[in-house]
Design a protein around this motif. Structure first.
Motif, mmCIF file in Angstrom:
data_model
loop_
_atom_site.group_PDB
_atom_site.id
_atom_site.type_symbol
_atom_site.label_atom_id
_atom_site.label_comp_id
_atom_site.label_asym_id
_atom_site.label_seq_id
_atom_site.Cartn_x
_atom_site.Cartn_y
_atom_site.Cartn_z
ATOM 1 N N ALA A 187 0.829 -1.213 0.000
ATOM 2 C CA ALA A 187 0.000 0.000 0.000
ATOM 3 C C ALA A 187 0.858 1.256 0.000
ATOM 4 N N ASN A 188 1.937 1.254 0.788
ATOM 5 C CA ASN A 188 2.818 2.431 0.841
ATOM 6 C C ASN A 188 3.462 2.705 -0.504
ATOM 7 N N VAL A 189 3.971 1.663 -1.145
ATOM 8 C CA VAL A 189 4.637 1.858 -2.442
ATOM 9 C C VAL A 189 3.626 2.322 -3.492
ATOM 10 N N ARG A 190 2.426 1.798 -3.427
ATOM 11 C CA ARG A 190 1.396 2.225 -4.382
ATOM 12 C C ARG A 190 1.061 3.705 -4.206
ATOM 13 N N SER A 191 0.940 4.172 -2.963
ATOM 14 C CA SER A 191 0.630 5.591 -2.743
ATOM 15 C C SER A 191 1.819 6.473 -3.116
ATOM 16 N N ILE A 192 3.062 5.979 -2.889
ATOM 17 C CA ILE A 192 4.252 6.723 -3.313
ATOM 18 C C ILE A 192 4.244 6.884 -4.828
ATOM 19 N N CYS A 193 3.936 5.794 -5.517
ATOM 20 C CA CYS A 193 3.917 5.833 -6.975
ATOM 21 C C CYS A 193 2.878 6.820 -7.490
ATOM 22 N N LEU A 194 1.688 6.776 -6.943
ATOM 23 C CA LEU A 194 0.631 7.670 -7.403
ATOM 24 C C LEU A 194 0.969 9.130 -7.081
ATOM 25 N N SER A 195 1.474 9.370 -5.872
ATOM 26 C CA SER A 195 1.820 10.739 -5.474
ATOM 27 C C SER A 195 2.911 11.303 -6.365
ATOM 28 N N THR A 196 3.912 10.482 -6.647
ATOM 29 C CA THR A 196 5.014 10.903 -7.518
ATOM 30 C C THR A 196 4.508 11.213 -8.925
ATOM 31 N N SER A 197 3.639 10.352 -9.442
ATOM 32 C CA SER A 197 3.079 10.559 -10.785
ATOM 33 C C SER A 197 2.281 11.855 -10.842
ATOM 34 N N LEU A 198 1.517 12.122 -9.779
ATOM 35 C CA LEU A 198 0.691 13.328 -9.730
ATOM 36 C C LEU A 198 1.556 14.586 -9.758
ATOM 37 N N VAL A 199 2.583 14.620 -8.933
ATOM 38 C CA VAL A 199 3.466 15.793 -8.880
ATOM 39 C C VAL A 199 4.167 15.998 -10.218
ATOM 40 N N ASP A 200 4.710 14.919 -10.782
ATOM 41 C CA ASP A 200 5.438 15.038 -12.048
ATOM 42 C C ASP A 200 4.532 15.493 -13.182
ATOM 43 N N ALA A 201 3.320 14.936 -13.250
ATOM 44 C CA ALA A 201 2.414 15.267 -14.353
ATOM 45 C C ALA A 201 1.924 16.702 -14.279
ATOM 46 N N LEU A 202 1.648 17.186 -13.061
ATOM 47 C CA LEU A 202 1.044 18.512 -12.917
ATOM 48 C C LEU A 202 2.056 19.643 -12.960
ATOM 49 N N LEU A 203 3.277 19.387 -12.490
ATOM 50 C CA LEU A 203 4.254 20.471 -12.347
ATOM 51 C C LEU A 203 5.322 20.481 -13.438
ATOM 52 N N GLN A 204 5.095 19.738 -14.529
ATOM 53 C CA GLN A 204 6.142 19.647 -15.543
ATOM 54 C C GLN A 204 6.333 20.963 -16.297
ATOM 55 N N GLN A 205 5.291 21.797 -16.369
ATOM 56 C CA GLN A 205 5.437 23.111 -16.991
ATOM 57 C C GLN A 205 5.477 24.176 -15.902
ATOM 58 N N ARG A 206 5.559 25.440 -16.293
ATOM 59 C CA ARG A 206 5.559 26.498 -15.297
ATOM 60 C C ARG A 206 4.178 26.591 -14.664
ATOM 61 N N PRO A 207 4.057 26.196 -13.394
ATOM 62 C CA PRO A 207 2.724 26.076 -12.792
ATOM 63 C C PRO A 207 2.178 27.415 -12.301
ATOM 64 N N HIS A 208 0.847 27.548 -12.367
ATOM 65 C CA HIS A 208 0.167 28.671 -11.724
ATOM 66 C C HIS A 208 0.356 28.575 -10.210
ATOM 67 N N GLN A 209 0.364 29.712 -9.533
ATOM 68 C CA GLN A 209 0.407 29.701 -8.076
ATOM 69 C C GLN A 209 -0.794 28.952 -7.503
ATOM 70 N N GLN A 210 -1.932 29.072 -8.193
ATOM 71 C CA GLN A 210 -3.133 28.359 -7.733
ATOM 72 C C GLN A 210 -2.920 26.852 -7.732
ATOM 73 N N LEU A 211 -2.161 26.342 -8.705
ATOM 74 C CA LEU A 211 -1.883 24.905 -8.765
ATOM 75 C C LEU A 211 -1.006 24.479 -7.598
ATOM 76 N N LEU A 212 0.023 25.259 -7.304
ATOM 77 C CA LEU A 212 0.908 24.933 -6.183
ATOM 78 C C LEU A 212 0.132 24.918 -4.873
ATOM 79 N N GLU A 213 -0.705 25.937 -4.681
ATOM 80 C CA GLU A 213 -1.486 26.015 -3.439
ATOM 81 C C GLU A 213 -2.447 24.843 -3.322
ATOM 82 N N LEU A 214 -3.096 24.488 -4.426
ATOM 83 C CA LEU A 214 -4.074 23.397 -4.393
ATOM 84 C C LEU A 214 -3.383 22.046 -4.190
ATOM 85 N N LEU A 215 -2.214 21.858 -4.796
ATOM 86 C CA LEU A 215 -1.484 20.599 -4.633
ATOM 87 C C LEU A 215 -1.015 20.436 -3.184
#
Length: 479
Positions: free
Chosen positions: A86-114
């Motif tokens: 379960a821990n490795v699965r949540s690490i994988c999903l969390s890592t994927s989420l951060v990488d996918a959302l922040l790959q470009q120059r993010p809005h401040q709203q995105l950083l705050e929401l993440l």
């Protein structure tokens, strides 16, 4: 002409972006979680399809937070054995989420929401530990993905995101109404749509049913999200006390113990987001140190809605002139609400009018953060001898009242549960809206968002606006 708003449009827009890679990873991991016979090898195979993801997961697995004994973890299989499936699965999903959302120059709203999403996930998981013997990581993932629609929007909506920022930054703007104007759909509907389209799992979908669900995992998810969102207005905010009491009741602990657990979870969330490699997120989770909390409270007070005498005087003058012009009622009410909201500094203001053959009160116009959206389906039947309430009383007796002070304590019984459900407890102003001798509705105002006490100067302004709107409606009716 091609549709550029609505749920289907945005789901297709996200499908055409870089987010499907995230959707694929999430979908694979959710399917593995649903299969009781899933092996270590099957999870490892999913991760090993992406070398960059494997590297990132191993880096997080070797961090102090997840691996305090600092045992060397060089393979995914070893990570699963040491940290658990379960821990490795949540690490994988969390890592994927951060990488996918922040790959470009993010809005401040995105950083705050993440940052809020990770904070909610940690809060929800720790609340779940009181309610459930297992599946806490399922709760973590569901809370992390709760605002996925909004996260996706701020990540890849481009010009539409810029347009929403501009609309929401306007004085007195209703944030939810701006979202619907730009997207044609609410963020909650967008998150639900993505949850179903990407098969994110039952917990994510059920959590959006909110208070109607009694499953412990759903209660933990919703409460974790609420605590994370409310923490931005302060740990000592009245609404936070309500969430702490709910947590204490569910977990069978005291309110003080609930507060201590919630503050510890906030500190843990800071360590979690730092572990996933973006220090910017750590600074966006509300502080728990007493001195830092005090500084944040001072900063919040500086940002609170303040009276603006220039706007107040301008709206008072406009109200007088509008009575003599051929304008619609909505223009008059907009000026009224602007004067009380931006001018007098009242945080939430609404006009509720008699509707459906004068059988009930419904909201005609409202201002204040999220207030109009919250009251969208609100309907208060006109009272009867069996259940009298304040709205009908005010309109019948034509009184302008300041509720919550000793002079009106005898009327508190008229503040009924259907009113409290939407307006909540606290001070408020209320007055009849009349067109000559004909009852129209009531005018309501409070400062519930910050919990500040109402001021005499605000009540004086409120009464003056009541006189002007009633006089204007009388003239309009006469014409």
């Amino acid at each position: 002409m091609t549709q550029t708003t609505g749920l289907d449009y945005w789901l297709k827009r996200f499908t055409d972006s870089d987010l499907p890679a995230l959707a694929s990873v999430v979908n694979d991991l959710q399917q593995l979680a649903a299969d009781d016979d899933t092996s270590v090898k099957q999870l490892a195979d999913v991760l090993l399809h992406d070398a960059a993801l494997t590297s990132h997961v191993l880096k997080v697995a070797n961090s102090i937070y997840y691996n305090p004994m600092q045992e060397s973890i060089r393979t995914i299989s070893r990570a699963i054995v040491l940290l658990g499936f379960a821990n490795v699965r949540s690490i994988c999903l969390s890592t994927s989420l951060v990488d996918a959302l922040l790959q470009q120059r993010p809005h401040q709203q995105l950083l705050e929401l993440l940052a809020r999403a990770f904070h909610a996930a940690v809060q929800a998981r720790n609340i779940a530990s009181y309610l459930m013997a297992r599946d806490q990581e399922e709760v973590f993932i569901a809370a992390l993905l709760y605002h996925l629609g909004e996260l996706a929007f701020w990540s890849c909506a481009g010009d539409a995101a810029d347009r929403l920022v501009t609309l929401q930054s306007a004085p007195g703007a209703d944030a939810d109404a701006c979202v619907r104007q730009v997207l044609g759909v609410s963020f909650a509907q967008l998150s639900q749509g993505l949850a179903k389209a990407w098969n994110l799992g039952e917990n994510v979908v059920l959590a959006h049913a909110g208070g109607t669900r009694k499953e412990p995992q759903v209660q933990a998810i919703v409460l974790g999200v609420q605590i994370s969102d409310q923490s931005l207005t302060g740990w000592d905010h009245p609404a936070m006390e309500k969430h702490l009491q709910e947590f204490a009741q569910l977990a069978g602990i005291t309110a003080q113990e609930a507060l201590e657990q919630v503050l510890q979870s906030a500190e843990e969330a800071v360590r979690v987001v730092a572990t996933f490699g973006d220090e910017r997120l750590a600074g966006l989770i509300p502080a728990t140190d007493p001195e830092q909390i005090a500084r944040q409270q001072q900063q919040r007070k500086a940002c609170l809605l303040q009276p603006d005498l220039t706007v107040l005087q301008s709206c008072l003058q406009d109200m007088g002139m509008l009575a003599n012009k051929q304008v619609g009622v909505d223009v008059l009410l907009q000026t009224l609400l602007r004067g009380l909201h931006q001018g007098a500094g009242l945080e939430r203001v609404m006009v509720a009018v008699l509707a459906e053959g004068q059988s009930c009160f419904r909201v005609r116009q409202a201002v204040g953060e999220g207030f109009a959206h919250k009251l969208l389906d609100w309907r208060l039947p006109v009272d009867n001898p069996a259940q009298r309430h304040l709205f009908s009383y005010v309109l019948r007796d034509r009184e302008v009242l300041w509720m919550g002070v000793p002079a009106t304590s005898s009327l508190l019984d008229l503040v009924t549960q259907p009113m409290l459900q939407y307006l909540e407890k606290g001070m408020f102003f209320i007055a009849p809206v009349m067109a000559g001798s004909r009852p129209v509705g009531v005018l309501y105002a409070d400062s519930r968002l910050s919990g500040r006490a109402l001021l005499n100067e605000q009540f004086v302004a409120f009464k003056r606006f009541v006189q002007l709107v009633n006089r204007a409606l009388d003239k309009m009716t006469a014409r």
